[in-house]
Motif scaffolding. Structure first.
Motif, PDB file in Angstrom:
ATOM      1  N   MET A   1       0.849  -1.177   0.000  1.00 10.45           N
ATOM      2  CA  MET A   1       0.000   0.000   0.000  1.00 10.45           C
ATOM      3  C   MET A   1       0.890   1.235   0.000  1.00 10.45           C
ATOM      4  O   MET A   1       1.848   1.322   0.750  1.00 10.45           O
ATOM      5  CB  MET A   1      -0.905  -0.024   1.235  1.00 10.45           C
ATOM      6  CG  MET A   1      -1.820   1.175   1.367  1.00 10.45           C
ATOM      7  SD  MET A   1      -3.018   1.428   0.051  1.00 10.45           S
ATOM      8  CE  MET A   1      -4.264   0.268   0.448  1.00 10.45           C
ATOM      9  N   LEU A   2       0.568   2.194  -0.830  1.00  5.31           N
ATOM     10  CA  LEU A   2       1.315   3.447  -0.878  1.00  5.31           C
ATOM     11  C   LEU A   2       0.984   4.323   0.313  1.00  5.31           C
ATOM     12  O   LEU A   2      -0.110   4.250   0.862  1.00  5.31           O
ATOM     13  CB  LEU A   2       0.959   4.214  -2.154  1.00  5.31           C
ATOM     14  CG  LEU A   2       1.446   3.623  -3.461  1.00  5.31           C
ATOM     15  CD1 LEU A   2       0.829   4.365  -4.628  1.00  5.31           C
ATOM     16  CD2 LEU A   2       2.952   3.695  -3.535  1.00  5.31           C
ATOM     17  N   HIS A   3       1.946   5.166   0.679  1.00  9.55           N
ATOM     18  CA  HIS A   3       1.665   6.180   1.700  1.00  9.55           C
ATOM     19  C   HIS A   3       0.604   7.127   1.166  1.00  9.55           C
ATOM     20  O   HIS A   3       0.668   7.564   0.029  1.00  9.55           O
ATOM     21  CB  HIS A   3       2.922   7.001   1.983  1.00  9.55           C
ATOM     22  CG  HIS A   3       3.874   6.351   2.912  1.00  9.55           C
ATOM     23  ND1 HIS A   3       3.672   6.309   4.264  1.00  9.55           N
ATOM     24  CD2 HIS A   3       5.038   5.717   2.694  1.00  9.55           C
ATOM     25  CE1 HIS A   3       4.676   5.697   4.834  1.00  9.55           C
ATOM     26  NE2 HIS A   3       5.515   5.301   3.902  1.00  9.55           N
ATOM     27  N   ALA A   4      -0.375   7.454   1.981  1.00 11.68           N
ATOM     28  CA  ALA A   4      -1.404   8.403   1.575  1.00 11.68           C
ATOM     29  C   ALA A   4      -1.012   9.825   1.955  1.00 11.68           C
ATOM     30  O   ALA A   4      -1.491  10.774   1.373  1.00 11.68           O
ATOM     31  CB  ALA A   4      -2.744   8.041   2.212  1.00 11.68           C
ATOM     32  N   TYR A   7       5.521  12.743   2.860  1.00 10.33           N
ATOM     33  CA  TYR A   7       6.628  12.516   3.779  1.00 10.33           C
ATOM     34  C   TYR A   7       7.890  13.081   3.152  1.00 10.33           C
ATOM     35  O   TYR A   7       7.904  13.450   1.975  1.00 10.33           O
ATOM     36  CB  TYR A   7       6.779  11.035   4.142  1.00 10.33           C
ATOM     37  CG  TYR A   7       6.971  10.099   2.974  1.00 10.33           C
ATOM     38  CD1 TYR A   7       8.236   9.778   2.512  1.00 10.33           C
ATOM     39  CD2 TYR A   7       5.879   9.532   2.331  1.00 10.33           C
ATOM     40  CE1 TYR A   7       8.411   8.906   1.437  1.00 10.33           C
ATOM     41  CE2 TYR A   7       6.048   8.664   1.261  1.00 10.33           C
ATOM     42  CZ  TYR A   7       7.322   8.360   0.834  1.00 10.33           C
ATOM     43  OH  TYR A   7       7.490   7.506  -0.227  1.00 10.33           O
ATOM     44  N   TRP A   8       8.942  13.179   3.959  1.00 10.88           N
ATOM     45  CA  TRP A   8      10.187  13.793   3.533  1.00 10.88           C
ATOM     46  C   TRP A   8      11.325  12.801   3.701  1.00 10.88           C
ATOM     47  O   TRP A   8      11.324  12.000   4.631  1.00 10.88           O
ATOM     48  CB  TRP A   8      10.456  15.052   4.360  1.00 10.88           C
ATOM     49  CG  TRP A   8       9.483  16.142   4.036  1.00 10.88           C
ATOM     50  CD1 TRP A   8       9.696  17.211   3.201  1.00 10.88           C
ATOM     51  CD2 TRP A   8       8.139  16.280   4.501  1.00 10.88           C
ATOM     52  NE1 TRP A   8       8.561  17.977   3.136  1.00 10.88           N
ATOM     53  CE2 TRP A   8       7.583  17.439   3.920  1.00 10.88           C
ATOM     54  CE3 TRP A   8       7.329  15.532   5.355  1.00 10.88           C
ATOM     55  CZ2 TRP A   8       6.290  17.866   4.161  1.00 10.88           C
ATOM     56  CZ3 TRP A   8       6.027  15.949   5.594  1.00 10.88           C
ATOM     57  CH2 TRP A   8       5.527  17.111   4.997  1.00 10.88           C
ATOM     58  N   LEU A   9      12.277  12.841   2.776  1.00 10.18           N
ATOM     59  CA  LEU A   9      13.461  11.984   2.790  1.00 10.18           C
ATOM     60  C   LEU A   9      14.706  12.858   2.794  1.00 10.18           C
ATOM     61  O   LEU A   9      14.666  14.007   2.343  1.00 10.18           O
ATOM     62  CB  LEU A   9      13.493  11.087   1.549  1.00 10.18           C
ATOM     63  CG  LEU A   9      12.317  10.145   1.350  1.00 10.18           C
ATOM     64  CD1 LEU A   9      12.403   9.501  -0.026  1.00 10.18           C
ATOM     65  CD2 LEU A   9      12.296   9.090   2.431  1.00 10.18           C
ATOM     66  N   VAL A  10      15.814  12.305   3.255  1.00 14.77           N
ATOM     67  CA  VAL A  10      17.092  13.001   3.231  1.00 14.77           C
ATOM     68  C   VAL A  10      18.039  12.204   2.358  1.00 14.77           C
ATOM     69  O   VAL A  10      18.135  10.979   2.476  1.00 14.77           O
ATOM     70  CB  VAL A  10      17.668  13.129   4.661  1.00 14.77           C
ATOM     71  CG1 VAL A  10      19.027  13.807   4.623  1.00 14.77           C
ATOM     72  CG2 VAL A  10      16.706  13.894   5.557  1.00 14.77           C
ATOM     73  N   VAL A  48      20.362  16.913   1.130  1.00 17.02           N
ATOM     74  CA  VAL A  48      19.148  17.636   0.763  1.00 17.02           C
ATOM     75  C   VAL A  48      17.929  16.958   1.372  1.00 17.02           C
ATOM     76  O   VAL A  48      17.933  15.751   1.617  1.00 17.02           O
ATOM     77  CB  VAL A  48      18.981  17.731  -0.775  1.00 17.02           C
ATOM     78  CG1 VAL A  48      20.089  18.570  -1.384  1.00 17.02           C
ATOM     79  CG2 VAL A  48      18.940  16.354  -1.408  1.00 17.02           C
ATOM     80  N   VAL A  49      16.897  17.757   1.605  1.00 17.03           N
ATOM     81  CA  VAL A  49      15.612  17.259   2.086  1.00 17.03           C
ATOM     82  C   VAL A  49      14.681  17.211   0.886  1.00 17.03           C
ATOM     83  O   VAL A  49      14.513  18.206   0.187  1.00 17.03           O
ATOM     84  CB  VAL A  49      15.046  18.167   3.200  1.00 17.03           C
ATOM     85  CG1 VAL A  49      13.645  17.729   3.596  1.00 17.03           C
ATOM     86  CG2 VAL A  49      15.977  18.185   4.403  1.00 17.03           C
ATOM     87  N   LEU A  50      14.102  16.048   0.636  1.00 16.50           N
ATOM     88  CA  LEU A  50      13.208  15.845  -0.501  1.00 16.50           C
ATOM     89  C   LEU A  50      11.783  15.625   0.005  1.00 16.50           C
ATOM     90  O   LEU A  50      11.565  14.827   0.913  1.00 16.50           O
ATOM     91  CB  LEU A  50      13.652  14.620  -1.309  1.00 16.50           C
ATOM     92  CG  LEU A  50      15.108  14.620  -1.770  1.00 16.50           C
ATOM     93  CD1 LEU A  50      15.462  13.285  -2.386  1.00 16.50           C
ATOM     94  CD2 LEU A  50      15.351  15.752  -2.733  1.00 16.50           C
ATOM     95  N   GLU A  51      10.818  16.303  -0.624  1.00 15.59           N
ATOM     96  CA  GLU A  51       9.405  16.149  -0.257  1.00 15.59           C
ATOM     97  C   GLU A  51       8.694  15.317  -1.314  1.00 15.59           C
ATOM     98  O   GLU A  51       8.891  15.523  -2.511  1.00 15.59           O
ATOM     99  CB  GLU A  51       8.725  17.510  -0.166  1.00 15.59           C
ATOM    100  CG  GLU A  51       7.250  17.420   0.181  1.00 15.59           C
ATOM    101  CD  GLU A  51       6.563  18.771   0.211  1.00 15.59           C
ATOM    102  OE1 GLU A  51       5.433  18.835   0.682  1.00 15.59           O
ATOM    103  OE2 GLU A  51       7.167  19.768  -0.234  1.00 15.59           O
ATOM    104  N   THR A  52       7.875  14.377  -0.884  1.00 12.72           N
ATOM    105  CA  THR A  52       7.063  13.621  -1.834  1.00 12.72           C
ATOM    106  C   THR A  52       5.949  14.539  -2.337  1.00 12.72           C
ATOM    107  O   THR A  52       5.361  15.290  -1.567  1.00 12.72           O
ATOM    108  CB  THR A  52       6.449  12.374  -1.180  1.00 12.72           C
ATOM    109  OG1 THR A  52       5.675  12.771  -0.051  1.00 12.72           O
ATOM    110  CG2 THR A  52       7.518  11.400  -0.748  1.00 12.72           C
ATOM    111  N   VAL A  53       5.684  14.482  -3.631  1.00  9.10           N
ATOM    112  CA  VAL A  53       4.632  15.329  -4.204  1.00  9.10           C
ATOM    113  C   VAL A  53       3.551  14.521  -4.905  1.00  9.10           C
ATOM    114  O   VAL A  53       2.440  15.011  -5.092  1.00  9.10           O
ATOM    115  CB  VAL A  53       5.204  16.396  -5.164  1.00  9.10           C
ATOM    116  CG1 VAL A  53       6.086  17.378  -4.407  1.00  9.10           C
ATOM    117  CG2 VAL A  53       5.982  15.758  -6.304  1.00  9.10           C
ATOM    118  N   SER A  54       3.861  13.296  -5.302  1.00  6.29           N
ATOM    119  CA  SER A  54       2.850  12.452  -5.924  1.00  6.29           C
ATOM    120  C   SER A  54       3.303  11.007  -5.869  1.00  6.29           C
ATOM    121  O   SER A  54       4.476  10.726  -5.663  1.00  6.29           O
ATOM    122  CB  SER A  54       2.582  12.874  -7.378  1.00  6.29           C
ATOM    123  OG  SER A  54       3.733  12.686  -8.176  1.00  6.29           O
ATOM    124  N   ALA A  55       2.345  10.110  -6.063  1.00  9.55           N
ATOM    125  CA  ALA A  55       2.636   8.678  -6.116  1.00  9.55           C
ATOM    126  C   ALA A  55       1.904   8.103  -7.326  1.00  9.55           C
ATOM    127  O   ALA A  55       0.769   8.488  -7.602  1.00  9.55           O
ATOM    128  CB  ALA A  55       2.178   7.986  -4.838  1.00  9.55           C
TER     129      ALA A  55
END
Length: 74
Positions: A1-4, A7-10, A48-55
């Motif tokens: 299941m995808l995250h709904a 979230y942020w990654l480094v 860098v900090v990366l933000e999820t924007v779509s799945a």
């Protein structure tokens, strides 16, 4: 299941082999704190900090109910 939720990654910046946090951070502040921790552990290396924007996900099967909600239509 995808995250709904977003979230942020480094991740290590640049073309060198990726060095990334394995955690999914629930706030940008938490990800920033992790980026600072990694930067201190690897002096001179930018993170860098990366933000999820779509799945995106392909679905193999879609089932459509063709029966009307209120009885037979004939």
């Amino acid at each position: 299941m995808l995250h709904a939720d977003p979230y942020w990654l480094v991740m290590r910046a640049g073309r060198e082999p990726a060095l990334a946090s394995t955690a999914h951070h629930t706030t940008p502040g938490a990800a920033s704190t992790e980026a600072e921790r990694l930067a201190k552990a690897y002096p001179g290396v930018p993170f860098v900090v990366l933000e999820t924007v779509s799945a995106h996900r392909a679905v193999d099967m879609e089932v459509v109910n063709l029966r009307p909600e209120h009885g037979v239509p004939f």
